[in-house]
Scaffold this motif. Structure first.
Motif, short mmCIF file in Angstrom:
data_model
loop_
_atom_site.label_atom_id
_atom_site.label_comp_id
_atom_site.label_asym_id
_atom_site.label_seq_id
_atom_site.Cartn_x
_atom_site.Cartn_y
_atom_site.Cartn_z
N ARG A 144 0.86 -1.18 0.00
CA ARG A 144 0.00 0.00 0.00
C ARG A 144 0.90 1.23 0.00
NH1 ARG A 144 -2.83 3.77 2.95
NH2 ARG A 144 -5.02 4.03 2.32
N ARG A 145 0.71 2.11 -0.98
CA ARG A 145 1.57 3.28 -1.16
C ARG A 145 1.00 4.45 -0.38
NH1 ARG A 145 5.01 3.04 -5.46
NH2 ARG A 145 5.94 4.83 -4.38
N ASP A 146 1.10 4.39 0.95
CA ASP A 146 0.48 5.40 1.81
C ASP A 146 0.95 6.81 1.50
OD1 ASP A 146 -1.07 3.57 3.30
OD2 ASP A 146 0.65 3.07 4.56
N ARG A 147 2.24 6.96 1.25
CA ARG A 147 2.78 8.30 1.02
C ARG A 147 2.16 8.94 -0.21
NH1 ARG A 147 6.78 9.61 -2.35
NH2 ARG A 147 7.35 7.41 -2.58
N VAL A 148 2.09 8.20 -1.32
CA VAL A 148 1.51 8.74 -2.55
C VAL A 148 0.00 8.88 -2.42
CG1 VAL A 148 1.35 8.46 -5.05
CG2 VAL A 148 3.38 7.66 -3.84
N LEU A 149 -0.63 7.92 -1.76
CA LEU A 149 -2.08 8.01 -1.57
C LEU A 149 -2.45 9.25 -0.76
CD1 LEU A 149 -2.95 4.27 -0.87
CD2 LEU A 149 -3.55 5.61 -2.90
N GLY A 150 -1.59 9.61 0.18
CA GLY A 150 -1.84 10.83 0.95
C GLY A 150 -1.87 12.06 0.06
N LEU A 151 -0.97 12.11 -0.92
CA LEU A 151 -0.97 13.23 -1.86
C LEU A 151 -2.24 13.24 -2.70
CD1 LEU A 151 2.73 12.97 -3.14
CD2 LEU A 151 1.81 14.62 -1.49
N LEU A 152 -2.69 12.07 -3.12
CA LEU A 152 -3.91 11.97 -3.94
C LEU A 152 -5.14 12.34 -3.14
CD1 LEU A 152 -3.09 8.68 -5.89
CD2 LEU A 152 -2.94 11.03 -6.74
N GLU A 153 -5.19 11.88 -1.89
CA GLU A 153 -6.35 12.18 -1.06
C GLU A 153 -6.49 13.66 -0.76
OE1 GLU A 153 -5.52 9.63 2.20
OE2 GLU A 153 -6.04 7.80 1.10
N HIS A 154 -5.36 14.38 -0.77
CA HIS A 154 -5.40 15.82 -0.51
C HIS A 154 -5.47 16.64 -1.80
CE1 HIS A 154 -3.94 14.48 3.47
NE2 HIS A 154 -4.48 15.60 3.91
N SER A 155 -5.76 15.98 -2.92
CA SER A 155 -5.80 16.68 -4.20
C SER A 155 -7.23 16.99 -4.64
CB SER A 155 -5.11 15.83 -5.29
OG SER A 155 -5.89 14.68 -5.60
N ARG A 156 -8.21 16.87 -3.76
CA ARG A 156 -9.62 16.99 -4.13
C ARG A 156 -9.93 18.28 -4.87
NH1 ARG A 156 -14.08 13.82 -2.18
NH2 ARG A 156 -13.23 11.78 -1.68
N GLY A 157 -9.23 19.35 -4.57
CA GLY A 157 -9.53 20.62 -5.22
C GLY A 157 -8.84 20.81 -6.55
N ILE A 158 -8.09 19.82 -6.99
CA ILE A 158 -7.35 19.90 -8.25
C ILE A 158 -8.05 19.02 -9.28
CG2 ILE A 158 -5.12 19.50 -9.36
CD1 ILE A 158 -3.81 19.87 -6.63
N PRO A 159 -8.50 19.57 -10.39
CA PRO A 159 -9.33 18.79 -11.32
C PRO A 159 -8.60 17.66 -12.04
CG PRO A 159 -8.89 20.97 -12.21
CD PRO A 159 -8.41 20.99 -10.80
N VAL A 160 -7.30 17.79 -12.27
CA VAL A 160 -6.57 16.78 -13.05
C VAL A 160 -5.38 16.28 -12.24
CG1 VAL A 160 -5.37 16.24 -15.20
CG2 VAL A 160 -7.23 17.91 -15.20
N VAL A 161 -5.26 14.97 -12.17
CA VAL A 161 -4.12 14.32 -11.54
C VAL A 161 -3.50 13.39 -12.57
CG1 VAL A 161 -3.37 12.72 -9.75
CG2 VAL A 161 -5.14 14.41 -9.24
N ALA A 162 -2.19 13.49 -12.74
CA ALA A 162 -1.49 12.65 -13.71
C ALA A 162 -0.35 11.92 -13.04
CB ALA A 162 -0.97 13.49 -14.88
N LEU A 163 -0.39 10.60 -13.12
CA LEU A 163 0.76 9.78 -12.72
C LEU A 163 1.53 9.50 -14.00
CD1 LEU A 163 -1.10 9.53 -10.26
CD2 LEU A 163 -0.31 7.18 -9.98
N HIS A 164 2.69 10.14 -14.09
CA HIS A 164 3.40 10.26 -15.36
C HIS A 164 4.80 9.68 -15.18
CE1 HIS A 164 4.74 13.23 -18.77
NE2 HIS A 164 4.66 11.99 -19.17
N ALA A 165 5.01 8.43 -15.60
CA ALA A 165 6.29 7.77 -15.37
C ALA A 165 6.41 6.57 -16.30
CB ALA A 165 6.39 7.32 -13.91
N PRO A 166 7.63 6.04 -16.45
CA PRO A 166 7.79 4.83 -17.28
C PRO A 166 7.10 3.63 -16.64
CG PRO A 166 9.90 5.91 -16.81
CD PRO A 166 8.90 6.53 -15.92
N GLY A 167 7.14 2.52 -17.36
CA GLY A 167 6.60 1.29 -16.80
C GLY A 167 7.35 0.88 -15.55
N GLY A 168 6.66 0.17 -14.66
CA GLY A 168 7.32 -0.34 -13.47
C GLY A 168 7.31 0.59 -12.29
N TYR A 169 6.63 1.73 -12.38
CA TYR A 169 6.55 2.65 -11.26
C TYR A 169 5.25 2.53 -10.46
CZ TYR A 169 10.90 5.20 -11.88
OH TYR A 169 12.23 5.53 -11.93
N GLY A 170 4.42 1.54 -10.80
CA GLY A 170 3.24 1.27 -10.00
C GLY A 170 2.08 2.22 -10.22
#
Length: 461
Positions: A25-51
């Motif tokens: 469970r990626r708690d650190r990254v999930l915390g950033l996503l959970e606090h992004s509610r006011g931002i309309p676009v979220v992009a996870l932008h990375a090569p393969g293998g970054y989950g």
């Protein structure tokens, strides 16, 4: 297969994928996503293998909003199909009371006057916030997709978000949102595993390694999740495999890199990256020299936007580096496929680095080749500067690890070793290297004056 069947096959799932039995469970990254509610676009932008898919799925499973999940296969990158699929799933989820059939038409006029206004009207009619996930969005490209992304974002209801998982560059319409603080972009620097996450993943895999080995592994892989995972799996299974940085299992990782990174490239890009992998730093001049073709800077910039395993080192994007795991793999692949090309690339890199004043790298390439003639000439050509300025530690570093039998077989290496022995007060070594230099002068007459100077300085005559 008909068009409708192709489009249907493009959907892997329309709900968040279920978790496997054991998942970090990626708690650190999930915390950033959970606090992004006011931002309309979220992009996870990375090569393969970054989950990216795993993290988006964890977020979607735990989010309290309705979730529409669409994953696009590369063989069906159809923006028109995606537009219809979005409204279909909104209806299926209960967010739209009635089904919506978007106008058909692939030309620009039909797209702008029919499809886009219709999808904007449909999405504007949704009264509840929701999370729309488009995974593998890099399979989509072109102006239609760019315009569709803009239409989706501008018509999102209050509290709704668009989340993208992609390996490639974002649409221009979304990149503009960066300056307006309407885009949260999580790249490899954020998605890489930190020390706690790396330790947790290894524990999850039952991979027993020391704390120091864990830290070395994370440094060697720069926290690339797939590399850490493959290393942990190999350790847990008790297998011994070729390694990168003495820790990463080469066999499993090589298969992954070959399939996921190298295979999708066209022949010219693959040739360029394979030969450029001998370089620690990639710039136009060096890459032109080792790859044997021009326009290297444009290629570097293009590859960096489509694959974050090439990292810019400056704001002007004039210099880049490869992810160390990728560099190690590609260099080994080049050496295995074409040993002569590997040697010529290192030889060209050594010359280019010397011309650019990067003597350390020039020496590294000559040592990698075990080209003692080149190494000896290079070291001795610049030894005077080092000896005259008291930087004997640099000279010592250049020769560190070179076997004694090689040091006495080349005049330049023997001369440099003589001065190091004299500086260290080792008369026995000094005598041995001085004799070797004198013997080498018979077949290397250009060093004869240097041998005479050495003997005179040491008061041998």
């Amino acid at each position: 297969m008909g068009v409708s069947e192709q489009r249907h096959a493009a959907v892997l799932r329309t709900r968040a994928p279920s978790a496997p039995g054991r998942e970090l469970r990626r708690d650190r990254v999930l915390g950033l996503l959970e606090h992004s509610r006011g931002i309309p676009v979220v992009a996870l932008h990375a090569p393969g293998g970054y989950g990216k898919t795993t993290i988006l799925a964890q977020w979607a499973r735990e989010d309290d909003r309705p979730v529409v999940w669409i994953s696009v296969r590369p063989e069906a990158p159809d923006a028109a199909w995606l537009a219809q699929k979005v409204v279909d799933e909104l209806h299926e989820t209960g967010l739209l009371a009635e089904p919506v059939v978007l106008p058909r038409g692939g030309d620009a006029v039909a797209w702008h006057l029919g499809v886009l206004p219709a999808i904007e009207a449909a999405m504007s009619g949704v009264s509840r916030p929701f999370l729309l996930v488009i995974d593998d969005a890099g399979a989509l490209s072109g102006k239609h997709w760019d315009c569709l992304a803009a239409s989706i974002v501008t018509s999102l209801p209050e509290g709704a978000q668009l989340a993208l998982g992609t390996r490639t560059v974002l649409p221009a319409s979304l990149r503009k949102l960066r300056t307006e603080e309407q885009l949260l972009e999580l790249g490899p620097d954020v998605l890489a595993l930190d020390a706690l996450e790396g330790a947790a993943l290894l524990h999850l895999l039952d991979a027993r390694v020391s704390d120091s080995a864990q830290m070395e592994l994370l440094e060697a892989t720069e926290g690339w999740p797939v590399a850490v995972y493959l290393a942990g799996r190999a350790v847990a299974s008790g297998r011994k495999a070729p390694v990168v940085g003495d820790l990463v299992p080469g066999a499993d990782l090589s298969t992954y890199l070959r399939d996921e990174i190298l295979a999708p490239l066209d022949e010219a890009d693959a040739h360029f990256l394979l030969r450029s992998s001998v370089l620690t730093r990639l710039d136009e001049r060096s890459c032109d020299a080792v790859a044997g073709n021009g326009s290297s800077l444009a290629r570097l910039r293009r590859l960096a936007t489509s694959n974050h395993l090439l990292v810019p080192l400056d704001r002007g994007e004039e210099q880049f580096r490869m992810h160390p795991v990728l560099r190690e793999f590609l260099s080994g692949e080049l050496r295995s496929r074409d040993p002569q090309a590997w040697r010529s690339a290192h030889a060209a890199a050594s010359v280019t680095c010397e011309e650019a004043g990067d003597l350390d790298e020039a020496v590294v390439h000559a040592r990698e080749l075990q080209d003692d003639a080149r190494l000896g000439a290079l070291v001795w050509r610049h030894s005077g500067m080092l000896i005259g300025t008291g930087r004997m530690s640099v000279l010592r570093r250049w020769l560190d690890g070179v076997e004694p039998n090689r040091l006495v077989a080349d005049g330049g290496l023997a001369l440099a070793s003589s001065w190091l022995a004299a500086q260290a007060g080792d008369d026995v070594a000094l005598g041995r290297y001085e004799m070797a230099a004198e013997a080498c002068a018979v077949r290397q007459p250009d060093i004869a004056p240097d041998v005479a100077l050495l003997k005179a300085t040491m008061a041998r005559e």
